[in-house]
Structures are given as C-alpha cells and as structure tokens.
Design a protein around this motif. Sequence first.
Motif, short mmCIF file in Angstrom:
data_model
loop_
_atom_site.label_atom_id
_atom_site.label_comp_id
_atom_site.label_asym_id
_atom_site.label_seq_id
_atom_site.Cartn_x
_atom_site.Cartn_y
_atom_site.Cartn_z
N TYR A 116 3.39 27.53 85.49
CA TYR A 116 4.03 26.80 84.41
C TYR A 116 3.78 25.32 84.68
N VAL A 117 3.29 24.60 83.68
CA VAL A 117 2.90 23.21 83.87
C VAL A 117 3.65 22.32 82.90
N ALA A 118 4.40 21.34 83.43
CA ALA A 118 5.08 20.36 82.58
C ALA A 118 4.02 19.37 82.10
N LEU A 119 3.96 19.15 80.78
CA LEU A 119 2.92 18.31 80.20
C LEU A 119 3.43 16.94 79.76
N GLY A 120 4.45 16.42 80.43
CA GLY A 120 4.89 15.04 80.26
C GLY A 120 5.09 14.61 78.82
N SER A 121 4.40 13.53 78.43
CA SER A 121 4.63 12.94 77.11
C SER A 121 4.18 13.82 75.95
N ALA A 122 3.56 14.96 76.23
CA ALA A 122 3.23 15.92 75.16
C ALA A 122 4.46 16.74 74.77
N ASN A 123 5.55 16.61 75.52
CA ASN A 123 6.81 17.31 75.23
C ASN A 123 6.66 18.83 75.23
N ARG A 124 5.79 19.33 76.09
CA ARG A 124 5.51 20.76 76.15
C ARG A 124 5.50 21.22 77.61
N VAL B 99 -1.47 14.03 76.87
CA VAL B 99 -1.19 15.30 77.54
C VAL B 99 -1.36 15.06 79.04
N GLN B 100 -0.24 15.09 79.77
CA GLN B 100 -0.25 14.75 81.19
C GLN B 100 0.36 15.88 82.02
N ALA B 101 -0.43 16.47 82.88
CA ALA B 101 0.08 17.51 83.78
C ALA B 101 0.88 16.84 84.90
N VAL B 102 2.21 16.98 84.86
CA VAL B 102 3.05 16.26 85.83
C VAL B 102 3.76 17.13 86.85
N ASP B 103 3.86 18.43 86.60
CA ASP B 103 4.49 19.32 87.59
C ASP B 103 3.99 20.73 87.35
N ILE B 104 3.91 21.51 88.43
CA ILE B 104 3.50 22.91 88.37
C ILE B 104 4.55 23.75 89.08
N GLU B 105 4.97 24.82 88.44
CA GLU B 105 5.88 25.78 89.06
C GLU B 105 5.17 27.14 89.00
N MET B 106 4.97 27.75 90.16
CA MET B 106 4.28 29.04 90.23
C MET B 106 5.29 30.17 90.24
N ALA B 107 4.98 31.23 89.49
CA ALA B 107 5.78 32.44 89.56
C ALA B 107 5.63 33.03 90.96
N ARG B 108 6.65 33.70 91.43
CA ARG B 108 6.66 34.25 92.79
C ARG B 108 5.47 35.17 93.05
N ASP B 109 5.04 35.95 92.05
CA ASP B 109 3.93 36.88 92.23
C ASP B 109 2.57 36.20 92.14
N GLU C 127 -7.85 22.93 81.14
CA GLU C 127 -7.75 21.73 80.30
C GLU C 127 -6.74 22.03 79.20
N PHE C 128 -5.76 21.17 79.09
CA PHE C 128 -4.69 21.38 78.13
C PHE C 128 -4.97 20.62 76.85
N GLU C 129 -4.80 21.31 75.73
CA GLU C 129 -4.91 20.69 74.41
C GLU C 129 -3.66 21.04 73.62
N VAL C 130 -3.04 20.01 73.06
CA VAL C 130 -1.84 20.20 72.25
C VAL C 130 -2.17 19.70 70.85
N VAL D 4 0.70 12.56 87.01
CA VAL D 4 0.41 12.05 85.68
C VAL D 4 -1.08 11.76 85.59
N GLY D 5 -1.71 12.10 84.49
CA GLY D 5 -3.12 11.75 84.35
C GLY D 5 -3.86 12.43 83.23
N ARG D 6 -4.98 13.05 83.56
CA ARG D 6 -5.95 13.53 82.59
C ARG D 6 -5.54 14.75 81.79
N GLY D 7 -4.48 15.41 82.13
CA GLY D 7 -4.10 16.61 81.39
C GLY D 7 -4.91 17.82 81.81
N THR D 8 -5.34 17.85 83.08
CA THR D 8 -6.04 19.02 83.61
C THR D 8 -5.41 19.43 84.92
N VAL D 9 -5.58 20.70 85.25
CA VAL D 9 -5.20 21.22 86.55
C VAL D 9 -6.44 21.89 87.11
#
Length: 154
Positions: free
Chosen positions: A76-84, A61-71, A50-53, A30-35
């Motif tokens: 894919y980044v879960a943006l927490g309270s931004a609901n995106r 906008v909080q980057a809380v989890d990252i899921e990488m495609a196998r390749d 930097e994520f802007e919604v 949780v934090g600044r909304g950047t990866v």
Amino acid sequence: MADPQVVNELLFSPNLSINETGALDPAASVGRGTVTVFDTTSRVETGKVEFEVPGIRREGVQAVDIEMARDGATAYVALGSANRVAEVDAKTLAVRRLYLVGQRPWHLALSDDQKRLVSANGNSGDISFIDLENEEVVKSVPVGRGPWGVVIGP
C-alpha cells in the motif's frame, strides 16, 4: 537469493531502515511518483511501479510511504498530494486500485488482522479508514492539525 524488497527510488528516504536479516525494508519519500523494486542481495533493480492518477499531473503524484501486507503479496503506497492510497500487487507490480482519502496522506498502518488500512492525512487534519475486504474508504475522522504518522495498537 533474497526476496525482492520494495524500495522507493528517490534520494531522500526518511523511513529507510534495516531489518533483522540485514535487508532493506520498504522505504518511501517525496518525489517522482514511482516505487522501484530491488533484489537485496545483488542490489539490481528488478521492477518499477509508476503511479498515474486521472486528473492529476505527474509531479502531483508523490510516493511518500509504503506499508507491506504481512504475507508480502500487497504493498500500500501513500501518494501524498494526489490524495490517494494505491494498492499494488507485489508480485506483478500492477496497481490494483486507488483509494481517495483525505488531503496529503503521509503515513499508513495496517490493522493486526490486515483487514483495515489507516492513512494519516496531513493537510485535511484527519485519518481515513479503508476497509480492504470491501475495497472502500469507510470513514475519515478529524484528529487535529497536521497528522503525520499513524500506529495501530492492540
């Protein structure tokens, strides 16, 4: 030189882990909304997303989890309270699109065939299914109070 790994720049990283090669796996918090992307050999920053919604203040906008495609081509980044959930091109670091999911997506999981992404939405008590081929959220399913994580099995 090792391939860069996507790592969130913030201090609190509950999902930090070390993979079998000794490199950092994607971590988010949780934090600044950047990866931030770091080269795992030199530990030098090589890029930042930097994520802007639209309609949501930066601190929402909080980057809380990252899921990488196998390749390794997409993050894919879960943006927490931004609901995106953001879809990011891992090479250019461009945000390709934002998916509107339930309230406060915490964690993500990709299906084995990499065609669907599932988000656990803590505040709305549901999980959302994203069809990645058609680029749309197809369904949200109630699962009870406060889902935090999600795992997809065979």
